[in-house]
Design a protein around this motif. Structure first.
Motif, PDB file in Angstrom:
ATOM      1  N   UNK A   1      51.149  57.189  42.929  1.00  0.00           N
ATOM      2  CA  UNK A   1      50.918  56.965  41.501  1.00  0.00           C
ATOM      3  C   UNK A   1      50.237  55.603  41.323  1.00  0.00           C
ATOM      4  N   UNK A   2      49.007  55.572  40.849  1.00  0.00           N
ATOM      5  CA  UNK A   2      48.246  54.314  40.807  1.00  0.00           C
ATOM      6  C   UNK A   2      48.793  53.244  39.867  1.00  0.00           C
ATOM      7  N   UNK A   3      49.688  53.615  38.979  1.00  0.00           N
ATOM      8  CA  UNK A   3      50.266  52.605  38.092  1.00  0.00           C
ATOM      9  C   UNK A   3      51.519  51.971  38.689  1.00  0.00           C
ATOM     10  N   UNK A   4      51.962  52.478  39.848  1.00  0.00           N
ATOM     11  CA  UNK A   4      53.123  51.899  40.525  1.00  0.00           C
ATOM     12  C   UNK A   4      52.665  51.070  41.722  1.00  0.00           C
ATOM     13  N   UNK A   5      53.362  49.982  42.008  1.00  0.00           N
ATOM     14  CA  UNK A   5      52.928  49.135  43.127  1.00  0.00           C
ATOM     15  C   UNK A   5      53.236  49.741  44.483  1.00  0.00           C
TER      16      UNK A   5
ATOM     17  N   UNK B   1      37.445  52.992  45.403  1.00  0.00           N
ATOM     18  CA  UNK B   1      36.846  52.527  44.162  1.00  0.00           C
ATOM     19  C   UNK B   1      35.675  53.411  43.781  1.00  0.00           C
ATOM     20  N   UNK B   2      35.518  53.668  42.502  1.00  0.00           N
ATOM     21  CA  UNK B   2      34.342  54.376  42.024  1.00  0.00           C
ATOM     22  C   UNK B   2      33.147  53.442  42.097  1.00  0.00           C
TER      23      UNK B   2
ATOM     24  N   UNK C   1      46.987  49.304  44.301  1.00  0.00           N
ATOM     25  CA  UNK C   1      46.139  50.112  43.438  1.00  0.00           C
ATOM     26  C   UNK C   1      45.468  49.218  42.397  1.00  0.00           C
ATOM     27  N   UNK C   2      44.199  49.484  42.135  1.00  0.00           N
ATOM     28  CA  UNK C   2      43.484  48.717  41.124  1.00  0.00           C
ATOM     29  C   UNK C   2      44.180  48.813  39.781  1.00  0.00           C
ATOM     30  N   UNK C   3      44.626  50.006  39.415  1.00  0.00           N
ATOM     31  CA  UNK C   3      45.258  50.209  38.110  1.00  0.00           C
ATOM     32  C   UNK C   3      46.535  49.381  37.963  1.00  0.00           C
ATOM     33  N   UNK C   4      47.309  49.302  39.033  1.00  0.00           N
ATOM     34  CA  UNK C   4      48.544  48.506  38.977  1.00  0.00           C
ATOM     35  C   UNK C   4      48.216  47.027  38.807  1.00  0.00           C
TER      36      UNK C   4
ATOM     37  N   UNK D   1      40.483  42.622  44.138  1.00  0.00           N
ATOM     38  CA  UNK D   1      41.703  42.468  44.917  1.00  0.00           C
ATOM     39  C   UNK D   1      42.099  43.772  45.598  1.00  0.00           C
ATOM     40  N   UNK D   2      41.900  44.882  44.900  1.00  0.00           N
ATOM     41  CA  UNK D   2      42.253  46.189  45.477  1.00  0.00           C
ATOM     42  C   UNK D   2      41.432  46.490  46.722  1.00  0.00           C
ATOM     43  N   UNK D   3      40.236  45.923  46.806  1.00  0.00           N
ATOM     44  CA  UNK D   3      39.357  46.176  47.942  1.00  0.00           C
ATOM     45  C   UNK D   3      39.543  45.221  49.099  1.00  0.00           C
ATOM     46  N   UNK D   4      40.395  44.212  48.939  1.00  0.00           N
ATOM     47  CA  UNK D   4      40.648  43.274  50.035  1.00  0.00           C
ATOM     48  C   UNK D   4      41.505  43.932  51.105  1.00  0.00           C
TER      49      UNK D   4
END
Length: 203
Positions: free
Chosen positions: A47-51, A108-109, A157-160, A199-202
């Motif tokens: 779930x992308x909204x959860x860490x 990532x899109x 997740x980027x969203x989180x 940060x999500x891409x690191x």
């Protein structure tokens, strides 16, 4: 001065890779079953909204669980989950999750990848116009964090990441003596999107 700062950060990150949480990882694994529904069986959430919890710096998860239990952090689900946890339980869960391999495959899109390019400038150089220092000074050049106060921000997740920064910006989340609230408040919502994507891409 910048060179000295990078040396200090590098040493702290090296320490973080060799640090161990005080709890029992095997005991933590047994206690983590209830956590899996939101954070994944091995600490990687679907779930992308959860860490993601896997690979988090030692000490950070225990500190956050304690914050939920004390009411310093507010979240109805987490408040209920931590109600019956002892300090030992929290330390064991911390040891287990910090021992796991983090997920470093960010998806990532094309649009998010463009955001990430702009986010890199803030992460590595700060935002002088608002007096914001480089994020890597606390979270490390590769986003691996520094135990126990500065969490890993890579492998998330980027969203989180975006929702967390927005929560700091809006005053819905506090901590770190107001440092994160001040930083997030000084960023626009678009800059927060860009920073979260980077940060999500690191890894």
């Amino acid at each position: 001065m910048l060179k000295k700062l990078l040396i200090i950060v590098g040493a702290a990150v090296l320490f973080s890779n060799n640090a161990h949480a005080a709890g029992d990882a095997e005991a933590g694994k047994a206690k983590s079953a209830v956590c899996a529904a939101c954070h994944g069986v091995e600490g990687i959430s679907a779930l992308p909204m959860n860490p993601n919890l896997a690979g988090q710096v030692p000490g950070y998860i225990a500190a956050q669980l304690a914050a939920f239990k004390s009411g310093e952090r507010a979240n109805a689900i987490m408040t209920a989950q931590v109600a019956g946890l002892s300090d030992e339980d929290m330390a064991d869960l911390d040891a287990y999750y910090s021992s796991l391999v983090p997920n470093v495959e960010a998806k990532l899109t094309d649009e998010e990848a463009e955001w990430a390019k702009a986010g890199e400038a803030i992460y590595r150089g700060g935002y002088a116009e608002r007096g914001i220092s480089a994020c890597m000074s606390c979270h490390g050049p590769a986003g691996h964090g520094i135990p126990k106060n500065y969490p890993r921000v890579s492998a998330q997740h980027r969203q989180y990441l975006e929702s967390s920064l927005l929560a700091y910006k809006k005053g819905e989340r506090v901590g770190y003596n107001g440092i994160m609230s001040t930083i997030a408040f000084g960023l626009s919502e678009q800059q927060i999107k860009e920073l979260a994507a980077y940060m999500a891409g690191l890894n």
